[in-house]
Motif scaffolding. Sequence first.
Motif, short mmCIF file in Angstrom:
data_model
loop_
_atom_site.label_atom_id
_atom_site.label_comp_id
_atom_site.label_asym_id
_atom_site.label_seq_id
_atom_site.Cartn_x
_atom_site.Cartn_y
_atom_site.Cartn_z
N SER A 12 -19.22 9.95 -40.16
CA SER A 12 -19.43 9.61 -38.76
C SER A 12 -20.13 8.26 -38.70
CB SER A 12 -20.25 10.69 -38.07
OG SER A 12 -19.53 11.91 -38.06
N TYR A 16 -18.59 6.93 -33.18
CA TYR A 16 -17.71 8.10 -33.25
C TYR A 16 -18.32 9.13 -34.18
CZ TYR A 16 -16.17 6.19 -37.71
OH TYR A 16 -16.15 5.70 -38.98
N TYR A 18 -17.13 12.95 -36.29
CA TYR A 18 -16.12 13.95 -36.63
C TYR A 18 -16.80 15.31 -36.57
CZ TYR A 18 -13.05 10.23 -38.22
OH TYR A 18 -12.24 9.12 -38.28
N GLU A 27 -12.08 13.93 -33.86
CA GLU A 27 -12.76 12.65 -33.85
C GLU A 27 -13.15 12.39 -32.41
OE1 GLU A 27 -11.74 8.47 -35.74
OE2 GLU A 27 -10.72 8.74 -33.81
N LYS A 29 -15.01 9.82 -29.89
CA LYS A 29 -15.59 8.50 -29.62
C LYS A 29 -16.57 8.65 -28.46
CE LYS A 29 -12.54 5.58 -31.85
NZ LYS A 29 -12.94 4.56 -32.73
#
Length: 118
Positions: A12, A16, A18, A27, A29
């Motif tokens: 990460s 962003y 994960y 994922e 953002k």
Amino acid sequence: MTQIMLDPQADSDDNYVYVIKDNIGMEVKFDADYHEDGERGEYWGGHLAVEGDSWIEVDDVRNLQITRVYDPETDDDFALDSTVISESDKVQVIKLIKAVICGYIEPKHKPAYDHYAA
């Protein structure tokens, strides 16, 4: 409440993360505002009495957006609309994002020191 956690296999960053929700990887953002904070150190009689410290504090996390959905075991992609982040999920995701930012970004300024005579 659904358990959401960081994907331990993915890196990460400060824009962003994960995450894994119900065995589905996402994922996510985001936009965030953060600042550097710290406390002064103290020298008493020429000796360090209280060490100073610096850290990052997150002010705001917003605009969560799923940009990839995948199988965390195989890394195969799924359709973007195969999962969503509910309002209750957002609280957990924002908490993870704050932890990533605070752990990823290093403070740039060293704390100042005050000197006192003994």
